[in-house]
Design a protein around this motif. Structure first.
Motif, short mmCIF file in Angstrom:
data_model
loop_
_atom_site.label_atom_id
_atom_site.label_comp_id
_atom_site.label_asym_id
_atom_site.label_seq_id
_atom_site.Cartn_x
_atom_site.Cartn_y
_atom_site.Cartn_z
N SER A 187 0.89 -1.46 -0.03
CA SER A 187 0.05 -0.11 0.09
C SER A 187 0.87 1.09 0.09
CB SER A 187 -0.89 0.21 1.03
OG SER A 187 -0.31 0.06 2.38
N THR A 188 2.25 1.21 0.26
CA THR A 188 3.20 2.22 0.33
C THR A 188 3.49 2.66 -1.20
OG1 THR A 188 5.09 1.17 0.42
CG2 THR A 188 3.92 1.85 2.40
N PHE A 189 3.33 1.66 -2.15
CA PHE A 189 3.23 2.22 -3.76
C PHE A 189 2.22 3.13 -4.25
CE2 PHE A 189 5.81 -1.65 -3.13
CZ PHE A 189 6.85 -1.42 -4.04
N ASP A 190 2.43 4.24 -4.94
CA ASP A 190 1.63 5.25 -5.37
C ASP A 190 0.43 4.23 -5.95
OD1 ASP A 190 3.07 7.03 -4.09
OD2 ASP A 190 3.98 7.84 -5.94
N THR A 191 0.53 3.45 -6.87
CA THR A 191 -0.26 2.91 -7.75
C THR A 191 -1.28 1.78 -7.26
OG1 THR A 191 1.37 1.63 -8.71
CG2 THR A 191 0.68 3.67 -10.12
N TYR A 192 -0.92 1.49 -5.68
CA TYR A 192 -1.64 0.59 -5.35
C TYR A 192 -3.01 0.76 -5.10
CZ TYR A 192 -3.64 -2.61 -1.78
OH TYR A 192 -4.47 -3.51 -1.42
N ALA A 193 -4.03 -0.43 -5.37
CA ALA A 193 -5.59 -0.57 -5.25
C ALA A 193 -5.96 -1.64 -5.18
CB ALA A 193 -6.11 0.48 -6.24
N PRO A 194 -6.69 -1.97 -4.34
CA PRO A 194 -7.34 -3.56 -4.35
C PRO A 194 -7.93 -3.98 -5.94
CG PRO A 194 -7.95 -2.40 -2.46
CD PRO A 194 -7.31 -1.32 -3.33
N THR A 195 -7.50 -5.02 -6.34
CA THR A 195 -8.09 -5.32 -7.49
C THR A 195 -9.58 -5.76 -7.42
OG1 THR A 195 -7.35 -7.60 -7.39
CG2 THR A 195 -6.22 -6.08 -8.81
N PRO A 196 -10.41 -5.86 -8.39
CA PRO A 196 -12.02 -6.07 -8.15
C PRO A 196 -12.18 -7.54 -7.76
CG PRO A 196 -11.50 -4.97 -10.21
CD PRO A 196 -10.13 -5.44 -9.58
N LEU A 197 -13.36 -7.74 -7.18
CA LEU A 197 -13.82 -9.09 -6.90
C LEU A 197 -15.10 -9.28 -7.86
CD1 LEU A 197 -13.57 -12.14 -5.46
CD2 LEU A 197 -15.06 -10.96 -3.78
N ALA A 198 -15.08 -10.09 -8.83
CA ALA A 198 -16.32 -10.07 -9.71
C ALA A 198 -17.31 -10.99 -9.27
CB ALA A 198 -16.08 -10.28 -11.09
N ARG A 199 -18.59 -10.57 -9.07
CA ARG A 199 -19.41 -11.74 -8.48
C ARG A 199 -20.29 -12.00 -9.72
NH1 ARG A 199 -23.14 -9.92 -3.27
NH2 ARG A 199 -23.35 -12.29 -2.49
N LEU A 200 -20.30 -13.15 -10.24
CA LEU A 200 -20.82 -13.69 -11.31
C LEU A 200 -22.26 -14.56 -10.93
CD1 LEU A 200 -17.72 -14.91 -13.19
CD2 LEU A 200 -18.76 -12.71 -13.15
N THR A 201 -23.07 -13.99 -10.42
CA THR A 201 -24.43 -14.12 -10.03
C THR A 201 -24.92 -14.95 -11.01
OG1 THR A 201 -24.66 -12.52 -8.59
CG2 THR A 201 -26.46 -13.68 -8.91
N HIS A 202 -25.23 -14.47 -12.08
CA HIS A 202 -26.15 -15.32 -13.23
C HIS A 202 -25.24 -16.42 -13.66
CE1 HIS A 202 -28.80 -12.11 -13.28
NE2 HIS A 202 -27.96 -11.08 -13.32
N LEU A 203 -23.88 -16.45 -13.82
CA LEU A 203 -23.34 -17.59 -14.11
C LEU A 203 -23.35 -18.82 -13.03
CD1 LEU A 203 -21.38 -19.17 -16.00
CD2 LEU A 203 -19.35 -18.17 -14.79
N ALA A 204 -23.35 -18.43 -11.94
CA ALA A 204 -23.67 -19.45 -10.64
C ALA A 204 -24.95 -20.04 -10.68
CB ALA A 204 -23.62 -18.60 -9.32
N ASP A 205 -26.05 -19.27 -11.19
CA ASP A 205 -27.40 -19.81 -11.51
C ASP A 205 -27.37 -20.56 -12.30
OD1 ASP A 205 -28.11 -18.01 -9.20
OD2 ASP A 205 -29.13 -16.87 -10.30
N HIS A 206 -26.74 -20.35 -13.57
CA HIS A 206 -26.60 -21.33 -14.64
C HIS A 206 -25.77 -22.44 -14.52
CE1 HIS A 206 -26.45 -22.11 -18.70
NE2 HIS A 206 -25.50 -22.19 -19.02
N LEU A 207 -25.06 -22.61 -13.65
CA LEU A 207 -24.19 -23.68 -13.31
C LEU A 207 -24.59 -24.78 -12.07
CD1 LEU A 207 -20.54 -22.57 -14.01
CD2 LEU A 207 -22.07 -23.72 -15.58
N GLY A 208 -25.74 -24.15 -11.51
CA GLY A 208 -26.25 -24.70 -10.41
C GLY A 208 -25.42 -24.52 -8.81
N LEU A 209 -24.67 -23.16 -8.78
CA LEU A 209 -23.99 -23.00 -7.71
C LEU A 209 -24.49 -21.84 -6.89
CD1 LEU A 209 -20.60 -23.52 -9.39
CD2 LEU A 209 -21.26 -24.93 -7.87
N GLY A 210 -24.02 -21.80 -5.74
CA GLY A 210 -24.73 -20.82 -4.74
C GLY A 210 -24.02 -19.26 -5.34
N GLU A 211 -22.40 -19.30 -5.30
CA GLU A 211 -21.82 -18.16 -5.66
C GLU A 211 -20.75 -18.50 -6.68
OE1 GLU A 211 -22.20 -14.91 -4.82
OE2 GLU A 211 -23.39 -14.88 -3.07
N ILE A 212 -20.44 -17.68 -7.54
CA ILE A 212 -18.98 -17.53 -8.19
C ILE A 212 -18.63 -16.23 -8.14
CG2 ILE A 212 -17.71 -18.01 -10.53
CD1 ILE A 212 -20.20 -19.97 -11.24
N LEU A 213 -17.47 -16.15 -7.48
CA LEU A 213 -16.66 -15.19 -7.25
C LEU A 213 -15.09 -14.93 -7.97
CD1 LEU A 213 -17.28 -14.67 -3.33
CD2 LEU A 213 -18.48 -13.44 -5.26
#
Length: 402
Positions: A37-63
């Motif tokens: 975090s001491t690097f100027d360009t640091y930022a957390p990368t996204p966590l994509a929530r694939l709700t519709h893909l999870a439903d399609h595959l029969g899973l509770g969550e895909i992150l």
């Protein structure tokens, strides 16, 4: 036609009976992230929530943790290189890593104190680019070697950061040995993301560097209301990354740890082969290791993470290249309402495996044994974006490895 071979762990260990994971604890991860975090360009990368893909595959969550955004370098590997180099520079100053910042390590005073250093390594692309960036940040030099068959664009990306980089005529593991010998002769510091007897401290630092993304992912999913993943799918090349992720989640959750599944290309499936041998020792695979999943084309397990990856995963999957190609297309052309994830060949391997095991008849028995049900909350990590743009287009646009 897709080919997936799955070997189940015949004797998965309980947390108090298997390999020690304390070097990857949450406390250490928080220290690592503080440095990043001491690097100027640091930022957390996204966590994509694939709700519709999870439903399609029969899973509770895909992150999907999307490392294509990491430090504008399109891959997670820079986390390991920066932390390992930071620790080395701090040691030369007689300090601990948590006593220094990026700005201090790049200062004129530090430069005078530590002198000229050349960092050397072998890479399939992303580790070398991350190490070159780290050397550039601290006004030092990097010399990078790449194995036979590497994409020239990855070499050029490394050179653009001021490092020397050449594509050798050696396959990956032989290239690692050549780079080590060359560094030893020239007094360079090897910063390699695999380990062997007598070379373990720096690879351990690299593994610890990766825990920043694991800590981010855990905090992000908990902010979404998901207390913990039930399943974590992990790509394995040498096993440094997979060991780091597994070790972190094992350390945090202990007896409530997720189910871990290791995914490899069939051409470089050293953990799958080692699991099949089932004698407790790592086994190498040899040859060209030619695979679409270039970042996973490694034939010898990393000894620093070997025992963790032997003891704790429930299963090891050896996959044909079209599995990764399908994953790239699934993430790149998401179901309506899901975010798009631009994923390279290695980054998409776990998503491709997840689709196969959930939808193909050949995967039925495995998904039942793995507990992949409508209650499963699955975490995947997109370890890289389109680091080879031409390959990405060939796969996603034109159907390569269909």
């Amino acid at each position: 036609m897709s080919k997936v071979d799955i070997k189940f762990n015949e004797n998965p260990k309980a947390p108090d009976a298997g390999a020690d994971v304390s070097i990857l604890s949450r406390e250490i991860a928080e220290k690592v992230r503080r440095f990043h975090s001491t690097f100027d360009t640091y930022a957390p990368t996204p966590l994509a929530r694939l709700t519709h893909l999870a439903d399609h595959l029969g899973l509770g969550e895909i992150l999907v943790k999307d490392e294509s955004y990491r430090f504008d370098l399109n891959a997670f590997k820079v986390l390991g290189g920066t932390y390992a180099v930071g620790k080395l520079l701090a040691q030369k100053l007689g300090k601990e890593i948590d006593e220094v910042s990026c700005n201090e390590l790049r200062s004129e005073e530090t430069r005078k104190a530590v002198g000229d250093i050349t960092f050397a390594s072998t890479t399939d692309g992303n580790h070398g680019r991350g190490l070159a960036w780290a050397a550039q940040q601290f006004d030092q030099k990097a010399i990078i070697y790449m194995p036979k068959g590497s994409d020239p664009i990855r070499r050029d990306n490394i050179r653009a950061l001021g490092a020397e980089c050449t594509i050798s005529e050696l396959y990956y593991d032989d290239c690692v040995r050549m780079a080590w010998d060359t560094a030893q002769k020239n007094g360079w510091l090897t910063v390699q993301d695999t380990s062997w007897e007598g070379y373990e401290e720096i690879p351990t630092s690299i593994m610890q560097g990766y825990t920043t993304l694991a800590l981010e992912a855990l905090e992000q999913m908990q902010a979404m209301g998901v207390n913990r993943p039930t399943h974590v799918l992990l790509q394995a090349g040498v096993g440094c990354f997979a060991g780091a992720m597994l070790g972190f989640f094992m350390s945090v959750f202990e007896k409530d740890a997720p189910t871990f599944i290791i995914v490899e290309p069939e051409a470089a499936n050293c953990f799958y082969v080692s699991a099949c041998e089932n004698d407790g020792t790592p086994h190498a695979v040899t040859g060209s290791l030619a695979t679409l999943m270039a970042g996973l084309a490694c034939g010898e397990p990393n000894i620093t993470s070997w025992e963790m990856l032997r003891d704790y995963p429930l299963a090891y999957a050896s996959c044909s290249d079209d599995i990764a190609a399908k994953g790239m297309r699934i993430l790149g052309a998401p179901m309506k309402g899901d975010p798009q994830v631009i994923s390279g060949e290695s980054g998409a391997a776990t998503t491709g495996f997840l689709q196969w095991v959930m939808q193909e008849e050949e995967g039925r028995e495995a998904r039942e044994k793995l507990g992949l049900t409508k209650d499963a909350k699955v975490l995947c990590i997109n370890t890289e974006g389109d680091t080879s743009p031409e390959t990405y287009r060939d796969v996603v646009w034109f159907g390569r490895n269909n």
